[in-house]
Design a protein around this motif. Structure first.
Motif, PDB file in Angstrom:
ATOM      1  N   VAL A 599      11.851 -10.723  32.758  1.00 16.05           N
ATOM      2  CA  VAL A 599      10.780  -9.914  32.169  1.00 16.05           C
ATOM      3  C   VAL A 599      11.365  -8.962  31.124  1.00 16.05           C
ATOM      4  CG1 VAL A 599       9.086  -8.107  32.659  1.00 16.05           C
ATOM      5  CG2 VAL A 599       9.275 -10.079  34.178  1.00 16.05           C
ATOM      6  N   ALA A 600      12.520  -8.369  31.410  1.00 18.42           N
ATOM      7  CA  ALA A 600      13.145  -7.464  30.443  1.00 18.42           C
ATOM      8  C   ALA A 600      13.512  -8.211  29.164  1.00 18.42           C
ATOM      9  CB  ALA A 600      14.390  -6.822  31.070  1.00 18.42           C
ATOM     10  N   THR A 601      14.025  -9.430  29.290  1.00 23.03           N
ATOM     11  CA  THR A 601      14.367 -10.237  28.113  1.00 23.03           C
ATOM     12  C   THR A 601      13.126 -10.551  27.286  1.00 23.03           C
ATOM     13  OG1 THR A 601      16.238 -11.227  29.289  1.00 23.03           O
ATOM     14  CG2 THR A 601      15.402 -12.399  27.357  1.00 23.03           C
ATOM     15  N   ALA A 602      12.028 -10.892  27.976  1.00 20.88           N
ATOM     16  CA  ALA A 602      10.786 -11.190  27.263  1.00 20.88           C
ATOM     17  C   ALA A 602      10.265  -9.964  26.529  1.00 20.88           C
ATOM     18  CB  ALA A 602       9.743 -11.713  28.241  1.00 20.88           C
ATOM     19  N   LEU A 603      10.355  -8.804  27.163  1.00 22.23           N
ATOM     20  CA  LEU A 603       9.868  -7.585  26.513  1.00 22.23           C
ATOM     21  C   LEU A 603      10.758  -7.171  25.349  1.00 22.23           C
ATOM     22  CD1 LEU A 603       8.685  -5.522  29.621  1.00 22.23           C
ATOM     23  CD2 LEU A 603       7.261  -6.542  27.843  1.00 22.23           C
ATOM     24  N   ASP A 604      12.027  -7.592  25.366  1.00 23.57           N
ATOM     25  CA  ASP A 604      12.881  -7.365  24.199  1.00 23.57           C
ATOM     26  C   ASP A 604      12.278  -8.023  22.965  1.00 23.57           C
ATOM     27  OD1 ASP A 604      14.803  -5.848  25.384  1.00 23.57           O
ATOM     28  OD2 ASP A 604      16.184  -7.494  25.795  1.00 23.57           O
ATOM     29  N   GLU A 605      11.706  -9.221  23.170  1.00 20.16           N
ATOM     30  CA  GLU A 605      11.087  -9.936  22.053  1.00 20.16           C
ATOM     31  C   GLU A 605       9.809  -9.250  21.586  1.00 20.16           C
ATOM     32  OE1 GLU A 605      10.736 -14.178  22.663  1.00 20.16           O
ATOM     33  OE2 GLU A 605      12.126 -14.051  24.367  1.00 20.16           O
ATOM     34  N   VAL A 606       9.125  -8.572  22.509  1.00 22.97           N
ATOM     35  CA  VAL A 606       7.848  -7.934  22.164  1.00 22.97           C
ATOM     36  C   VAL A 606       8.065  -6.550  21.566  1.00 22.97           C
ATOM     37  CG1 VAL A 606       5.668  -7.084  23.104  1.00 22.97           C
ATOM     38  CG2 VAL A 606       6.644  -9.208  23.980  1.00 22.97           C
ATOM     39  N   LEU A 607       8.958  -5.770  22.177  1.00 25.54           N
ATOM     40  CA  LEU A 607       9.106  -4.354  21.816  1.00 25.54           C
ATOM     41  C   LEU A 607      10.454  -3.991  21.219  1.00 25.54           C
ATOM     42  CD1 LEU A 607       7.484  -2.849  25.055  1.00 25.54           C
ATOM     43  CD2 LEU A 607       6.435  -3.019  22.794  1.00 25.54           C
ATOM     44  N   GLY A 608      11.370  -4.944  21.171  1.00 27.10           N
ATOM     45  CA  GLY A 608      12.701  -4.639  20.671  1.00 27.10           C
ATOM     46  C   GLY A 608      13.591  -4.134  21.795  1.00 27.10           C
ATOM     47  N   PRO A 609      14.762  -3.614  21.488  1.00 29.06           N
ATOM     48  CA  PRO A 609      15.699  -3.145  22.514  1.00 29.06           C
ATOM     49  C   PRO A 609      15.103  -1.978  23.309  1.00 29.06           C
ATOM     50  CG  PRO A 609      16.793  -3.373  20.395  1.00 29.06           C
ATOM     51  CD  PRO A 609      15.323  -3.514  20.141  1.00 29.06           C
ATOM     52  N   PRO A 610      15.487  -1.853  24.565  1.00 25.49           N
ATOM     53  CA  PRO A 610      14.974  -0.744  25.387  1.00 25.49           C
ATOM     54  C   PRO A 610      15.299   0.609  24.777  1.00 25.49           C
ATOM     55  CG  PRO A 610      16.075  -2.378  26.753  1.00 25.49           C
ATOM     56  CD  PRO A 610      16.359  -2.749  25.343  1.00 25.49           C
ATOM     57  N   THR A 611      14.348   1.519  24.855  1.00 22.26           N
ATOM     58  CA  THR A 611      14.543   2.883  24.346  1.00 22.26           C
ATOM     59  C   THR A 611      14.682   3.897  25.478  1.00 22.26           C
ATOM     60  OG1 THR A 611      12.135   3.114  24.225  1.00 22.26           O
ATOM     61  CG2 THR A 611      13.270   2.402  22.228  1.00 22.26           C
ATOM     62  N   LEU A 612      14.609   3.430  26.705  1.00 28.79           N
ATOM     63  CA  LEU A 612      14.783   4.308  27.872  1.00 28.79           C
ATOM     64  C   LEU A 612      15.645   3.550  28.875  1.00 28.79           C
ATOM     65  CD1 LEU A 612      12.025   6.295  29.789  1.00 28.79           C
ATOM     66  CD2 LEU A 612      13.618   4.849  31.021  1.00 28.79           C
ATOM     67  N   ARG A 613      16.749   4.177  29.256  1.00 28.86           N
ATOM     68  CA  ARG A 613      17.612   3.532  30.227  1.00 28.86           C
ATOM     69  C   ARG A 613      17.909   4.490  31.378  1.00 28.86           C
ATOM     70  NH1 ARG A 613      19.461  -1.358  29.372  1.00 28.86           N
ATOM     71  NH2 ARG A 613      19.444  -2.257  27.263  1.00 28.86           N
ATOM     72  N   ALA A 614      17.805   3.938  32.565  1.00 25.29           N
ATOM     73  CA  ALA A 614      18.145   4.655  33.794  1.00 25.29           C
ATOM     74  C   ALA A 614      18.815   3.643  34.710  1.00 25.29           C
ATOM     75  CB  ALA A 614      16.892   5.232  34.433  1.00 25.29           C
ATOM     76  N   PRO A 615      19.523   4.087  35.731  1.00 24.67           N
ATOM     77  CA  PRO A 615      20.212   3.139  36.615  1.00 24.67           C
ATOM     78  C   PRO A 615      19.270   2.065  37.157  1.00 24.67           C
ATOM     79  CG  PRO A 615      20.925   5.357  37.101  1.00 24.67           C
ATOM     80  CD  PRO A 615      19.802   5.480  36.098  1.00 24.67           C
ATOM     81  N   GLY A 616      19.532   0.827  36.804  1.00 24.66           N
ATOM     82  CA  GLY A 616      18.746  -0.292  37.311  1.00 24.66           C
ATOM     83  C   GLY A 616      17.414  -0.506  36.625  1.00 24.66           C
ATOM     84  N   VAL A 617      17.106   0.278  35.602  1.00 23.59           N
ATOM     85  CA  VAL A 617      15.787   0.218  34.962  1.00 23.59           C
ATOM     86  C   VAL A 617      15.957   0.043  33.457  1.00 23.59           C
ATOM     87  CG1 VAL A 617      13.636   1.462  34.499  1.00 23.59           C
ATOM     88  CG2 VAL A 617      14.737   1.642  36.739  1.00 23.59           C
ATOM     89  N   ALA A 618      15.171  -0.863  32.893  1.00 20.76           N
ATOM     90  CA  ALA A 618      15.045  -0.977  31.442  1.00 20.76           C
ATOM     91  C   ALA A 618      13.657  -0.487  31.059  1.00 20.76           C
ATOM     92  CB  ALA A 618      15.244  -2.426  30.999  1.00 20.76           C
ATOM     93  N   GLY A 619      13.582   0.389  30.058  1.00 20.33           N
ATOM     94  CA  GLY A 619      12.294   0.969  29.701  1.00 20.33           C
ATOM     95  C   GLY A 619      12.079   1.022  28.211  1.00 20.33           C
ATOM     96  N   TRP A 620      10.817   1.019  27.842  1.00 19.66           N
ATOM     97  CA  TRP A 620      10.442   1.079  26.440  1.00 19.66           C
ATOM     98  C   TRP A 620       9.388   2.170  26.259  1.00 19.66           C
ATOM     99  CZ3 TRP A 620      11.639  -3.202  29.104  1.00 19.66           C
ATOM    100  CH2 TRP A 620      12.550  -4.111  28.546  1.00 19.66           C
ATOM    101  N   ILE A 621       9.647   3.079  25.340  1.00 15.29           N
ATOM    102  CA  ILE A 621       8.610   4.013  24.896  1.00 15.29           C
ATOM    103  C   ILE A 621       7.957   3.360  23.699  1.00 15.29           C
ATOM    104  CG2 ILE A 621       8.090   6.336  24.085  1.00 15.29           C
ATOM    105  CD1 ILE A 621       9.219   6.222  26.932  1.00 15.29           C
ATOM    106  N   THR A 622       6.668   3.069  23.769  1.00 14.24           N
ATOM    107  CA  THR A 622       6.022   2.286  22.721  1.00 14.24           C
ATOM    108  C   THR A 622       5.981   3.066  21.420  1.00 14.24           C
ATOM    109  OG1 THR A 622       3.830   3.084  23.288  1.00 14.24           O
ATOM    110  CG2 THR A 622       4.598   1.114  24.431  1.00 14.24           C
ATOM    111  N   ALA A 623       5.889   2.334  20.308  1.00 10.75           N
ATOM    112  CA  ALA A 623       5.922   2.944  18.979  1.00 10.75           C
ATOM    113  C   ALA A 623       4.776   3.929  18.795  1.00 10.75           C
ATOM    114  CB  ALA A 623       5.858   1.852  17.908  1.00 10.75           C
ATOM    115  N   ARG A 624       3.663   3.698  19.489  1.00  9.82           N
ATOM    116  CA  ARG A 624       2.480   4.550  19.319  1.00  9.82           C
ATOM    117  C   ARG A 624       2.732   5.985  19.734  1.00  9.82           C
ATOM    118  NH1 ARG A 624      -1.970   6.316  21.958  1.00  9.82           N
ATOM    119  NH2 ARG A 624      -1.238   5.600  23.988  1.00  9.82           N
ATOM    120  N   THR A 625       3.688   6.195  20.654  1.00  9.14           N
ATOM    121  CA  THR A 625       3.896   7.545  21.166  1.00  9.14           C
ATOM    122  C   THR A 625       5.233   8.138  20.754  1.00  9.14           C
ATOM    123  OG1 THR A 625       4.867   6.663  23.204  1.00  9.14           O
ATOM    124  CG2 THR A 625       2.491   7.051  23.189  1.00  9.14           C
ATOM    125  N   ARG A 626       6.035   7.449  19.963  1.00 12.65           N
ATOM    126  CA  ARG A 626       7.339   7.995  19.560  1.00 12.65           C
ATOM    127  C   ARG A 626       7.160   9.130  18.579  1.00 12.65           C
ATOM    128  NH1 ARG A 626      10.918   2.571  18.489  1.00 12.65           N
ATOM    129  NH2 ARG A 626      10.625   1.640  20.535  1.00 12.65           N
TER     130      ARG A 626
END
Length: 626
Positions: A599-626
């Protein structure tokens, strides 16, 4: 001869008193021939205990019940009531969420903080609104986790105290009434569901009080029926906001109890109803005014569930074997309650059989024993199970599956009322044993023989019953430390504006517990696309899953292991549009979950590289709220 017959008739009339500690009540099911009551003597008062008529006995009972409640949750209070929850289920996290929401000051019946944007009808869920509102000051001071751990202590203690209070109408000896409270408040049904924090089922002081008020309104009839009916109506309202399922069961049991009573005393029904009519009218009026809108909201309001909440309830039934086998519950009951709430144990059954002999002329005891049996038959469900095997013998509870609202009742939960009526009956047996021992001791004293100590005999029987019940339960209860998601403490997440919608993977409701607690502790400053609650599915029937959309389908493919290494351009566009339509501000993927890396790999294609990282978690802050 005529004078002698009249004298004997008068003696017989005077010796027939009502089987009730406060003599003089015209109880039409309590009459039992026995020597007329006499004022208590110092010998009748158990040394070391306050007199039954003083308020000190209630203070002592409340203190003992509270201490026992704390003992059950010893581990939670030793390791910190603000950082631990019961082990073995996600239900405690859901209860924490509901308790926090009740103190949040938002709409009490509806929320869009879960399953955004559709939201959740809280009255279709186990939201225990009355308890949350009552404990709101505590939540404001210490947070919802502490409130939950206080509530699970109060639940058995208040239930036991209410049962003991109700028992005092029928049981003269205060320690015997205390035993009745123990058997109900800390008995198998409440103690089993309490271990996983089912506050909607275990905060149960209302049913014993309803028994007491119905007795006063329809049987004893000493007080103004208008006041009795008003209090009864208020209790029904409170129970609605604690548990609608228990209220429905209480209504079924109440109808069965009143029909049984009326059939046994048909000649008195009209006269009794004339006295009770004003109270019934006032109580019904209070219920109608207070619950008209909430009932509509639960049944027809936004995001209401159609049909039975649990689908088929045929697997959640008691068995004959479960009554005497501590771990003889059916798998369906084990799943919803984590134990055998139908267990009574051989000692308690023997004590009830002994009571049938000692109190065979006491109609109160026989009535309570009969109602315990009726409720037990209802708990067996639509067909008889001796063990887990179905005998296909039809039972009365089969009718409930065809009645709207009542079709959502779990049959095994009639066990709450089995315990209530059994507790009242056991208390009467303990009191009667004390009377037998007292009489034996008085007869032996003039002959120089040692008598039997009344308190020791009655206490021994009570201890055997309580020890049998306690041995079947895992006391003190196991707890676990709360583990909040690491992502909620990152600077990127904390910078999100209030009201932001968060999408999390996995979406399995049973994996949402940590995020629900984080949401409650954070004051509901963010909403979730998923959650853990009952919501309507596509057909309006019960579901716990978010509604299907391209993002949810991507998550489902990841969980099933069918998510390929690359998304098509159309799939990428569909997911992006779904994120915009759902106003998603952040996406969090648990890399340790099944399908998480895909799922993280698929979201890389949708949103680009993760913009939020925590232990064991990949996260994305969407462009709309940056």
């Amino acid at each position: 001869m005529v004078g002698e017959r009249r004298r004997r008739s008068t003696v017989r009339e005077r010796s027939a008193t009502f089987d009730e500690p406060r003599s003089g009540d015209s109880s039409w099911y309590m009459v039992v021939a026995r020597p007329a009551a006499r004022p208590p003597t110092p010998e009748d008062v158990t040394p070391g205990l306050p007199h039954a008529r003083t308020g000190a006995s209630w203070h002592l009972a409340a203190l003992l019940y509270l201490l026992l409640g704390f003992a059950l949750w010893y581990h939670a209070w030793v390791h910190g009531p603000g950082s631990t929850l019961p082990a073995g289920s996600i239900d405690p996290e859901q209860s924490v969420w509901f308790l926090g929401w009740a103190a949040h000051g938002a709409h009490p019946f509806f929320t869009s903080a879960m399953y955004s944007p559709q939201g959740v009808n809280l009255l279709d869920n186990t939201s225990t609104l009355a308890l949350g509102v009552a404990l709101a000051p505590l939540t404001a001071l210490f947070g919802p986790v502490v409130t939950f751990n206080v509530a699970v202590v109060l639940a058995p203690a208040t239930s036991a105290l209410a049962a003991s209070f109700a028992a005092r109408r029928y049981i003269p000896w205060a320690p015997a009434a205390f035993v009745a409270g123990l058997v109900y408040g800390f008995g198998p049904f409440l103690a089993t569901d309490l271990q996983v924090g089912h506050l909607n089922l275990t905060f149960a002081p209302v049913p014993p009080l309803v028994v007491l008020l119905l007795d006063e309104l329809l049987v004893t009839q000493r007080r103004d029926p208008r006041w009795v009916g008003a209090v009864l109506g208020l209790l029904v309202v409170v129970q609605f906001f604690v548990s609608t399922e228990v209220l429905a069961i209480m209504a079924v049991v109440g109808c069965l109890a009143l029909v049984t009573l009326a059939l046994a005393h048909r000649a008195q029904v009209r006269r009794r109803l004339r006295h009770a009519a004003p109270g019934i009218a006032i109580g019904a009026g209070i219920v109608l005014v207070a619950l008209a809108y909430p009932a509509w909201f639960a049944l027809l309001g936004p995001e209401h569930v159609s049909g039975p909440v649990f689908g088929s309830t045929a697997e959640a039934t008691s068995t004959l074997w479960a009554t005497i086998a501590p771990h003889g519950e059916r798998p369906g009951v084990r799943f919803i309650s984590r134990g055998n709430g139908a267990y009574l144990g051989v000692p308690l059954v023997v004590v009830l059989a002994l009571g049938a002999v000692l109190l065979r002329r006491a109609r109160t005891f026989l009535y309570f024993a009969a109602m315990a049996a009726v409720c037990f038959v209802m708990s067996l469900g639509p067909s008889l199970h001796v063990t887990d095997a179905n005998t296909h013998v039809p039972l009365p509870a089969a009718v409930l599956a065809h009645i709207p609202v009542l079709w959502s009742i779990m049959p095994s939960r009639f066990g709450l009322f089995v315990d209530l009526f059994a507790a009242l009956a056991v208390g009467m047996v303990v009191d009667r044993l004390r009377g037998v021992a007292l009489a034996s001791s008085k007869r032996a004293r003039p002959m120089g023989r040692p008598g039997t100590s009344p308190a020791l005999l009655a206490g021994a029987v009570a201890r055997v019953v309580i020890a049998s019940l306690a041995a079947a339960l895992p006391w003190p209860y196991a707890v676990r430390a709360i583990r909040l998601p690491a992502s909620v403490h990152t600077p990127e997440f904390e910078a999100l504006p209030p009201g932001s919608v968060i999408s999390t993977y996995p979406t399995n409701p049973l994996r949402q517990g940590p995020m629900l607690v984080a949401q409650a502790l954070g004051g509901y400053r963010f909403a979730l696309l998923g959650g853990y609650a009952i919501v309507p599915g596509p057909d309006g029937h019960t579901s716990e899953q978010p509604r299907a959309d391209p993002l949810e389908r991507l998550y489902a493919a990841g969980a099933l292991g069918t998510l390929g290494p690359g998304l098509s351009s159309r799939e990428v566009d569909d997911v992006r549009r779904a994120l915009v339509r759902l106003h998603v501000a952040a996406v969090l993927v648990d890399g340790s979950a099944t399908g998480g890396p895909a799922v993280a790999t698929a979201l890389d294609e949708v949103l680009g590289p993760p913009t939020l990282r925590a232990p064991g978690v990949a996260g994305w802050i969407t462009a709309r709220t940056r």
